[in-house]
Design a protein around this motif. Structure first.
Motif, PDB file in Angstrom:
ATOM      1  N   ASP A 187      31.105 -54.044  -0.442  1.00 32.53           N
ATOM      2  CA  ASP A 187      31.723 -52.797  -0.910  1.00 32.53           C
ATOM      3  C   ASP A 187      30.668 -51.831  -1.456  1.00 32.53           C
ATOM      4  O   ASP A 187      30.697 -50.630  -1.211  1.00 32.53           O
ATOM      5  N   LEU A 188      29.690 -52.390  -2.176  1.00 33.11           N
ATOM      6  CA  LEU A 188      28.633 -51.582  -2.783  1.00 33.11           C
ATOM      7  C   LEU A 188      27.711 -51.001  -1.715  1.00 33.11           C
ATOM      8  O   LEU A 188      27.363 -49.822  -1.738  1.00 33.11           O
ATOM      9  N   VAL A 189      27.328 -51.835  -0.751  1.00 31.57           N
ATOM     10  CA  VAL A 189      26.440 -51.390   0.322  1.00 31.57           C
ATOM     11  C   VAL A 189      27.120 -50.330   1.193  1.00 31.57           C
ATOM     12  O   VAL A 189      26.476 -49.433   1.722  1.00 31.57           O
ATOM     13  N   GLY A 194      29.424 -48.264  -0.016  1.00 33.80           N
ATOM     14  CA  GLY A 194      29.803 -47.124  -0.849  1.00 33.80           C
ATOM     15  C   GLY A 194      31.288 -47.040  -1.136  1.00 33.80           C
ATOM     16  O   GLY A 194      31.813 -45.962  -1.391  1.00 33.80           O
ATOM     17  N   GLU A 227      32.752 -49.149  -3.503  1.00 35.30           N
ATOM     18  CA  GLU A 227      32.969 -50.005  -4.678  1.00 35.30           C
ATOM     19  C   GLU A 227      33.956 -49.429  -5.692  1.00 35.30           C
ATOM     20  O   GLU A 227      34.596 -50.172  -6.425  1.00 35.30           O
ATOM     21  N   ARG A 228      34.103 -48.114  -5.705  1.00 37.19           N
ATOM     22  CA  ARG A 228      35.016 -47.527  -6.688  1.00 37.19           C
ATOM     23  C   ARG A 228      36.451 -47.492  -6.183  1.00 37.19           C
ATOM     24  O   ARG A 228      37.353 -47.082  -6.893  1.00 37.19           O
ATOM     25  N   SER A 230      21.134 -48.426   1.172  1.00 40.53           N
ATOM     26  CA  SER A 230      21.996 -49.174   0.251  1.00 40.53           C
ATOM     27  C   SER A 230      22.008 -48.535  -1.131  1.00 40.53           C
ATOM     28  O   SER A 230      22.997 -48.629  -1.853  1.00 40.53           O
ATOM     29  N   GLY A 252      24.693 -46.124  -0.843  1.00 37.30           N
ATOM     30  CA  GLY A 252      25.969 -46.707  -0.429  1.00 37.30           C
ATOM     31  C   GLY A 252      26.433 -46.265   0.935  1.00 37.30           C
ATOM     32  O   GLY A 252      27.576 -45.874   1.137  1.00 37.30           O
TER      33      GLY A 252
END
Lengths: 271, 96
Positions: free
Chosen positions: A47-49, A51, A53-54, A219, A222
């Motif tokens: 999710d972080l890689v 973008g 994650e929020r 990364s 994101g």
């Protein structure tokens, strides 16, 4: 019916998540309908890689436990209409990943997408074996480095014994993706050569991704590298790998073997 | 290509990484187990509505966006005109 691809390696930190995001995006950039699934329950990072994650609402474990519908848990990429993410759970225990639950989810995804890309956790435990369980194709991500090659060999053994295909007596299609390849060090003879790794593991080569700042930068912001820096060397290598995955015959170029004038002068000194 | 990049310095990506991590980790540290506030609210809101209306799972869309200062929770539920008249099957259990 879509194809289920597992991105696996055994060893951690070799580039499985980067590859899942980049290959998934590369396929989607060519109009394919793609979902990338994070199997790393407890230590999610896809999710972080990517973008997203929020925006995680529900995850794989919620779907398996029946707390959310699959459609509710899928996150559509903000940049690519045909790219979706199914995140892993960050808080639940990985024991919540049941074989029956995973089978149900993968079967449903397979009928809705052209490609189901399963990002395996490192190691050879439950998460890793469940990620590869239903795969049609396996991409073994390997760094040209002794411990990574050894772990890849171990994973190839598991792919040939612990997967549904293997248990049904079918042959699992396996590809090697060599990542973090540094042409300068390879030339100096300080890194395993492509041919060395291929000879040891003896599975066909899907591509060679050069070590690059562009991967790190992508990364950081994101975004899969094929989107963030689509003209960069690693992005082009991922685009080629995606085409090979689709069955196209694209010749593999070893990074550094046809370096230009400036590259020859500056490239070597830089290392 | 290398020279071109040298002169036209692209904006740095590390500050973006730092900011994204700060927001994400602030949210993750604030939540222990499953008790993240937004998640809790999401579950309770859905439960309250289910007490009165039979919710069709396919007609529910939940979106969250975790921000720096403010998070948003967006629950979008289609409630048909006659939904209120139909008593949900297991309302008694859920109200307990």
């Amino acid at each position: 019916m879509g194809k289920v691809v597992v991105i696996t390696s055994g060893k951690g930190g070799v580039g499985k998540t980067t590859t899942s995001a980049a290959l998934g995006a590369a396929l989607a950039q060519n109009g394919e309908k793609v979902v990338v699934v994070d199997f790393d329950v407890g230590l999610r990072n896809l999710d972080l890689v990517m973008g997203a994650e929020r925006r995680v609402v529900y995850d794989l474990v919620n779907v398996i436990q029946g707390e959310a519908k699959l459609a509710q848990a899928l996150i559509r990429d903000k940049r690519l209409e045909t790219l979706y993410l199914l995140p892993a759970s960050q808080t639940r225990d990985k024991d919540n990943l049941t074989p029956e639950g995973v089978e149900k989810v993968v079967t449903a995804l397979r009928s809705a997408f052209d490609w189901v890309i399963c990002d395996s956790p490192a190691g050879i435990e439950r998460g890793a074996t469940l990620a590869m369980r239903h795969a049609d194709v396996a991409i073994v991500v390997t760094n040209p480095e002794v411990s990574s090659v050894r772990d890849s060999d171990r994973i190839i053994g598991l792919l040939d014994s612990k997967t549904l295909k293997a248990e049904n007596g079918e042959r699992m299609e396996k590809h090697l993706l060599l990542t973090r390849y540094d042409p300068v060090r390879a030339e100096r003879g300080d890194m395993l050569k492509v041919d060395d790794v291929l000879e040891i593991l003896s599975i066909p080569l899907l591509g060679i991704i050069p070590e690059s700042m562009d991967v790190l930068k992508a990364s950081n912001v994101g975004s899969p590298v094929t989107l963030a820096e689509s003209a960069s060397a690693p992005a082009r290598a991922y685009f080629d790998a995606a085409r090979r995955l689709k069955g196209e015959a694209v010749p593999v170029t070893v990074p550094g073997e046809k370096r230009g004038f400036f590259g020859k002068i500056f490239g070597r000194k830089a290392a | 290509m290398n020279l071109l990049r040298f002169f036209s310095r692209s904006p740095q990506s590390a500050p973006a990484a730092r900011e994204r991590l700060q927001v994400l980790l602030a949210h993750e540290r604030a939540s222990t187990g499953d008790s993240e506030l937004v998640t809790k609210l999401r579950d309770e809101i859905l439960r309250v509505i289910a007490k009165h209306v039979k919710i069709d799972d396919d007609k529910v869309s939940v979106k969250m966006e975790r921000g720096d200062q403010v998070s948003t929770l967006e629950v979008d539920i289609e409630i048909p005109l006659d939904a209120a008249k139909k008593k949900p099957v297991n309302s008694g259990k859920k109200a307990a």
